[in-house]
Design a protein around this motif. Structure first.
Motif, PDB file in Angstrom:
ATOM      1  N   ALA A 198       0.824  -1.209   0.000  1.00 51.70           N
ATOM      2  CA  ALA A 198       0.000   0.000   0.000  1.00 51.70           C
ATOM      3  C   ALA A 198       0.857   1.258   0.000  1.00 51.70           C
ATOM      4  CB  ALA A 198      -0.935  -0.013   1.207  1.00 51.70           C
ATOM      5  N   ARG A 199       1.973   1.236   0.720  1.00 52.84           N
ATOM      6  CA  ARG A 199       2.844   2.425   0.782  1.00 52.84           C
ATOM      7  C   ARG A 199       3.483   2.720  -0.575  1.00 52.84           C
ATOM      8  NH1 ARG A 199       4.394   0.140   5.802  1.00 52.84           N
ATOM      9  NH2 ARG A 199       6.283  -0.739   4.855  1.00 52.84           N
ATOM     10  N   VAL A 200       4.020   1.701  -1.220  1.00 56.03           N
ATOM     11  CA  VAL A 200       4.699   1.968  -2.486  1.00 56.03           C
ATOM     12  C   VAL A 200       3.693   2.279  -3.598  1.00 56.03           C
ATOM     13  CG1 VAL A 200       6.727   0.605  -1.898  1.00 56.03           C
ATOM     14  CG2 VAL A 200       4.799  -0.507  -3.045  1.00 56.03           C
ATOM     15  N   VAL A 214       5.136  -3.179  -9.572  1.00 56.15           N
ATOM     16  CA  VAL A 214       5.864  -3.203  -8.315  1.00 56.15           C
ATOM     17  C   VAL A 214       7.062  -4.127  -8.486  1.00 56.15           C
ATOM     18  CG1 VAL A 214       4.392  -5.066  -7.386  1.00 56.15           C
ATOM     19  CG2 VAL A 214       5.760  -3.645  -5.835  1.00 56.15           C
ATOM     20  N   ASN A 215       8.221  -3.637  -8.078  1.00 58.75           N
ATOM     21  CA  ASN A 215       9.469  -4.384  -8.243  1.00 58.75           C
ATOM     22  C   ASN A 215       9.849  -5.064  -6.929  1.00 58.75           C
ATOM     23  OD1 ASN A 215       9.871  -3.253 -10.953  1.00 58.75           O
ATOM     24  ND2 ASN A 215      10.319  -1.344  -9.875  1.00 58.75           N
ATOM     25  N   ASP A 224      12.967  -5.883  -0.722  1.00 60.44           N
ATOM     26  CA  ASP A 224      12.848  -4.474  -1.078  1.00 60.44           C
ATOM     27  C   ASP A 224      11.762  -4.310  -2.128  1.00 60.44           C
ATOM     28  OD1 ASP A 224      14.958  -3.704   0.607  1.00 60.44           O
ATOM     29  OD2 ASP A 224      16.441  -4.241  -0.927  1.00 60.44           O
ATOM     30  N   LEU A 225      10.748  -3.510  -1.819  1.00 58.96           N
ATOM     31  CA  LEU A 225       9.674  -3.187  -2.745  1.00 58.96           C
ATOM     32  C   LEU A 225       9.901  -1.784  -3.294  1.00 58.96           C
ATOM     33  CD1 LEU A 225       6.601  -4.331  -0.588  1.00 58.96           C
ATOM     34  CD2 LEU A 225       7.886  -5.687  -2.256  1.00 58.96           C
ATOM     35  N   ASP A 236       9.918   3.438  -2.029  1.00 57.37           N
ATOM     36  CA  ASP A 236      10.587   2.198  -1.623  1.00 57.37           C
ATOM     37  C   ASP A 236      10.116   1.786  -0.239  1.00 57.37           C
ATOM     38  OD1 ASP A 236      13.062   1.703  -3.655  1.00 57.37           O
ATOM     39  OD2 ASP A 236      12.745   3.859  -3.346  1.00 57.37           O
ATOM     40  N   SER A 237      10.127   0.488  -0.010  1.00 62.18           N
ATOM     41  CA  SER A 237       9.797  -0.040   1.306  1.00 62.18           C
ATOM     42  C   SER A 237      10.551  -1.354   1.489  1.00 62.18           C
ATOM     43  CB  SER A 237       8.289  -0.267   1.455  1.00 62.18           C
ATOM     44  OG  SER A 237       7.961  -0.706   2.755  1.00 62.18           O
TER      45      SER A 237
END
Length: 299
Positions: A198-200, A214-215, A224-225, A236-237
């Motif tokens: 949700a954050r990215v 989304v990577n 790492d998202l 990034d998250s």
């Protein structure tokens, strides 16, 4: 239209099918043309139907967990619906749209007689039938299922829903679904994964929020998202994980990944990643009754 009437309505039944049907509500009156009941198009159901007994909770569970993966636009009609497979000890729902797949099982409290474990009875429900039953069916209570080659009927003490089955033979989904028995899963806290996605995703515009990429940068002990929007802005998250497999970078459609993750019902999520050109299998950490396959995006 009659649905706009309020208050106490009075209906006058026509003497013959050719006369008008009159409905009165306060100062409002409708005269509606009626049809001969003998001309009403009833479904021609064949004899020799299969009979099953389930609970509405079983069907609601399967419909809610697998409906998102049903196709909406496809030249293959069987992908525009949901496959139900009936085993002696469980009912399985399968849906796919060419980019993702859901395989969801519901264990039965009492085994069903007359079913073959190796050759389950299969029904392909149209998408509209699944959506309608989710809306009108009760949340619990026994439901009787009658089916033959063309139709299926779901009924209880107060209602009956009959629909024509989707044409075609559903493909062998087991050949498409990767074998995860020999793979090492990535284990991550489900709530943290949902929050990280949700954050990215928040950096994407409304139009791109569903189709954005989304990577995943997968490494031992961390995931790492990242998301990059069309203005080259980036979010990034980083999430802590338990993972002993090989490091890799892989991308997915963020909506497909989020919808699958939101369907899981355990504290931990298991992600099986074998290669960058292979699909990601998501499972709950329980008995493996919920499985989702998300195909990766090309770089």
């Amino acid at each position: 239209e009659l649905r706009f009437l309020s208050g106490e309505e009075a209906a006058e039944t026509p003497e013959t099918p050719e006369t008008l049907f009159m409905v009165t509500s306060g100062a409002t009156q409708y005269r509606v043309a009626s049809l001969n009941p003998e001309d009403y198009g009833l479904l021609d159901r064949q004899e020799g139907s299969a009979h099953l007994q389930l609970d509405w909770t079983d069907l609601h569970f399967l419909f809610s967990k697998a409906r998102n993966c049903m196709g909406t636009q496809d030249f293959r009609p069987y992908l525009l619906g949901m496959l139900l497979e009936f085993y002696p000890d469980r009912v399985r729902a399968v849906s796919a749209d060419g980019h993702r797949m859901a395989v969801c099982d519901r264990l039965l409290e009492e085994p069903s007689e007359g079913l073959d474990k190796e050759k389950p009875m299969q029904l392909i429900l149209p998408r509209k039938a699944v959506e309608k039953m989710q809306g009108f069916a009760p949340k619990q209570g026994p439901v009787s299922i009658e089916a033959n080659e063309n139709y299926v009927a779901f009924s209880d003490d107060t209602r009956k829903f009959v629909c024509r089955l989707q044409e075609g033979k559903y493909p062998d989904y087991a050949e498409v679904f990767p074998d995860t028995d020999s793979q090492t899963p990535l284990q991550v806290d489900l709530a943290e994964l949902q929050s990280g996605l949700a954050r990215v995703q928040s950096i994407l515009s409304t139009e791109k929020g569903e189709s954005g990429r989304v990577n995943f940068d997968v490494n031992p002990r961390r995931l790492d998202l990242s998301v990059v929007n069309n203005l080259n802005e980036r979010s990034d998250s980083t999430l802590p994980v338990e993972y002993n497999g090989k490091a890799m970078k892989i991308s997915f459609t963020i909506r497909y990944m989020k919808e699958a993750v939101d369907m899981l019902d355990s504290e931990q999520a298991l992600l099986y990643l074998s290669a960058t050109d292979k699909g990601c299998v998501l499972k709950s950490d329980g008995a493996g009754l919920l499985q989702y396959l998300i195909m990766p995006l090309r770089v």
